[in-house]
Design a protein around this motif. Sequence first.
Motif, PDB file in Angstrom:
ATOM      1  N   LEU A 178      -6.121 -10.640 -12.639  1.00 17.32           N
ATOM      2  CA  LEU A 178      -4.937  -9.830 -12.356  1.00 17.32           C
ATOM      3  C   LEU A 178      -3.673 -10.626 -12.698  1.00 17.32           C
ATOM      4  CD1 LEU A 178      -5.945  -8.438  -8.839  1.00 17.32           C
ATOM      5  CD2 LEU A 178      -6.340  -7.394 -11.078  1.00 17.32           C
ATOM      6  N   LEU A 238      -1.928  -6.495  -2.377  1.00 13.89           N
ATOM      7  CA  LEU A 238      -1.577  -7.294  -3.548  1.00 13.89           C
ATOM      8  C   LEU A 238      -0.073  -7.282  -3.778  1.00 13.89           C
ATOM      9  CD1 LEU A 238      -3.073  -9.019  -5.583  1.00 13.89           C
ATOM     10  CD2 LEU A 238      -3.046  -7.097  -7.161  1.00 13.89           C
ATOM     11  N   THR A 295       2.037  -3.547  -8.763  1.00 15.83           N
ATOM     12  CA  THR A 295       0.630  -3.795  -8.457  1.00 15.83           C
ATOM     13  C   THR A 295      -0.188  -2.508  -8.510  1.00 15.83           C
ATOM     14  OG1 THR A 295       1.122  -3.632  -6.077  1.00 15.83           O
ATOM     15  CG2 THR A 295       1.099  -5.829  -7.061  1.00 15.83           C
ATOM     16  N   LYS A 296       0.417  -1.400  -8.132  1.00 14.65           N
ATOM     17  CA  LYS A 296      -0.293  -0.127  -8.220  1.00 14.65           C
ATOM     18  C   LYS A 296      -0.633   0.192  -9.671  1.00 14.65           C
ATOM     19  CE  LYS A 296       0.163   4.844  -7.335  1.00 14.65           C
ATOM     20  NZ  LYS A 296       1.040   5.922  -6.816  1.00 14.65           N
ATOM     21  N   LYS A 317      -6.607  -1.758 -14.393  1.00 17.53           N
ATOM     22  CA  LYS A 317      -7.832  -2.549 -14.314  1.00 17.53           C
ATOM     23  C   LYS A 317      -9.046  -1.697 -13.920  1.00 17.53           C
ATOM     24  CE  LYS A 317      -6.334  -6.625 -15.447  1.00 17.53           C
ATOM     25  NZ  LYS A 317      -6.876  -7.363 -16.606  1.00 17.53           N
ATOM     26  N   LYS A 318      -8.800  -0.660 -13.119  1.00 17.74           N
ATOM     27  CA  LYS A 318      -9.913   0.214 -12.724  1.00 17.74           C
ATOM     28  C   LYS A 318     -10.425   1.028 -13.909  1.00 17.74           C
ATOM     29  CE  LYS A 318      -8.268   0.703  -7.970  1.00 17.74           C
ATOM     30  NZ  LYS A 318      -7.583   1.597  -7.007  1.00 17.74           N
ATOM     31  N   CYS A 358      -9.936 -11.848  -9.184  1.00 16.46           N
ATOM     32  CA  CYS A 358     -10.136 -10.880  -8.103  1.00 16.46           C
ATOM     33  C   CYS A 358     -11.600 -10.449  -8.084  1.00 16.46           C
ATOM     34  CB  CYS A 358      -9.226  -9.670  -8.298  1.00 16.46           C
ATOM     35  SG  CYS A 358      -9.429  -8.377  -7.045  1.00 16.46           S
ATOM     36  N   LEU A 395      -3.401  -2.353 -10.978  1.00 14.15           N
ATOM     37  CA  LEU A 395      -4.758  -2.096 -10.492  1.00 14.15           C
ATOM     38  C   LEU A 395      -5.320  -0.797 -11.060  1.00 14.15           C
ATOM     39  CD1 LEU A 395      -4.538  -3.268  -6.773  1.00 14.15           C
ATOM     40  CD2 LEU A 395      -5.679  -4.393  -8.685  1.00 14.15           C
ATOM     41  N   ASN A 406      -5.561  -1.876  -1.054  1.00 10.99           N
ATOM     42  CA  ASN A 406      -5.558  -3.037  -1.954  1.00 10.99           C
ATOM     43  C   ASN A 406      -4.257  -3.144  -2.733  1.00 10.99           C
ATOM     44  OD1 ASN A 406      -8.087  -3.874  -1.175  1.00 10.99           O
ATOM     45  ND2 ASN A 406      -9.159  -2.857  -2.847  1.00 10.99           N
ATOM     46  N   ASP A 407      -3.690  -1.994  -3.152  1.00 15.19           N
ATOM     47  CA  ASP A 407      -2.394  -2.008  -3.833  1.00 15.19           C
ATOM     48  C   ASP A 407      -1.325  -2.645  -2.949  1.00 15.19           C
ATOM     49  OD1 ASP A 407      -3.545  -0.663  -5.965  1.00 15.19           O
ATOM     50  OD2 ASP A 407      -2.918   1.314  -5.272  1.00 15.19           O
TER      51      ASP A 407
END
Length: 492
Positions: A348, A268, A365-366, A372-373, A314, A369, A264-265
């Motif tokens: 995002l 995105l 992006t890494k 966000k996690k 997302c 995310l 996903n990283d």
Amino acid sequence: MHMEEEGRMKNEEEEPVSPMARLFQSPDTGICNIINIGFNSKMNPDVVLHALRHNVHKHPRFCSKLSENGAKWIETEVNVEDHVIVPSIDPEEICDGGQSFVDDYISRLTMIPLDRSRPLWDIHILNVKTLDAKAVGIIRFNHALGDGMSFFSLVLACTHKTSNPDMLPTVIPSVKRRSTVSHRLEKNDWFLWAIFTIGSTLRLIWNTVVDMFLLFATMFFLKDTETPLKGGANVRSNPKRCYHRNISLDDIKLIKNAMNMTINDVLLGITQAALSSYMNRQYEQQDKNNEEDGALLTSYPNSLPDGIRFRAGCTVNLRPDIGFKPLAEMMVKDSKCRWGNYFSLIVLPLSIRLENDPLVHLKKTKAMLARKKHSYHAALAYYFIKICLKVFGAKVVSSLYNLHAMNTTACVSNVMGPTEEISFHGHPITYISPISYGHQYALFIIYTSYAGEMTITITVDPTIIPDPHTICDDMEESLKTMKAALWERGLL
């Protein structure tokens, strides 16, 4: 017999529609999905009808309609012939190629509502040759019936491996989610472990508070920058166009392993880089038009204005396990990985700017995310919708949802598919391309893995984005550029 049927219907009416399903089937929202499936052989409609006659009654959602207020499911008789459409195709309609015909057909479907007097699904069989298939099957359904994971589990239950027709498809196994607590500290180092745990908990609380504030702010006043990709108030009522492109899943995994990140990283990061390139060209064109008109220009580096606020919704699966469960297990009552709509949305913030180093997009992006996690935003947003539905009703929640979508720019989603080629009753599948429509997003991107490839499906409002294929071109180019950068640095 009549009393038994009446009792069965009464029990079915007592089953409420789930919170997200109530939102999606609301007249003010009306979100639907389409799964566009390419086949490597002509489709036999009789095979589809035969399979439906023997199996549709086993699934309650496919043989139930909604009550008038949309709050309950009512079991009903299903005539599968009413749900399978095989249009008569004039050869002159496909003189310019089957792909254009399929694209136009799907676009028209996005403007035709499903019949609410019967179960909210239908299947369309198009025996036309496209760029990467010899026939196309289109499964259309209201989002109230289930989310992407639910329907992919259904598709997998109806198919078998092409290489071995007696075996079910191989999918990414279901695994428990990773704990957010680091295990790098030694268990006997209690002091450092306690400090880390306290710090991690405080950061989790802070992230959640900030995310929830931004959620409410986005609903009421915080808007994205007006850009060439930003939709307006009419997006939901406009017809949609979709376009899909296959890229190498192995290349994505190479980058994932080299950068120590998730798939996903990488996806995105590629998307962020591609949208930056696409928008840069749009602003360049605007500058050229202004020059031709003799307008006074403001000089922007790389043609992109500074400080663009560009956010993407997302989808986040809220089930405790990652991966697929068998359909029978999902249909069990009170299953933790149950059928239905058990997901939420997070926002995002994407960095729209040109980078000299293509790997910067991946690093950004890494980090985003990972941040966000470490937040309960997704779960709290789901329960917020659930509470608001009970207190204010579906109409108010639909309005809030539409406001949130209008104030952001795009939406992204990801669905894991089979790792090997699969077939439906002897019809090999070449690609699986899902789309979503009925929302306020002018740009919706869905990533779907299948048989060693990643399918990128872009759904757009063509009045805003007339050239979605160029975004896919930019994604392919971004992937190549990132891979080349890693090779040059000896990281692959």
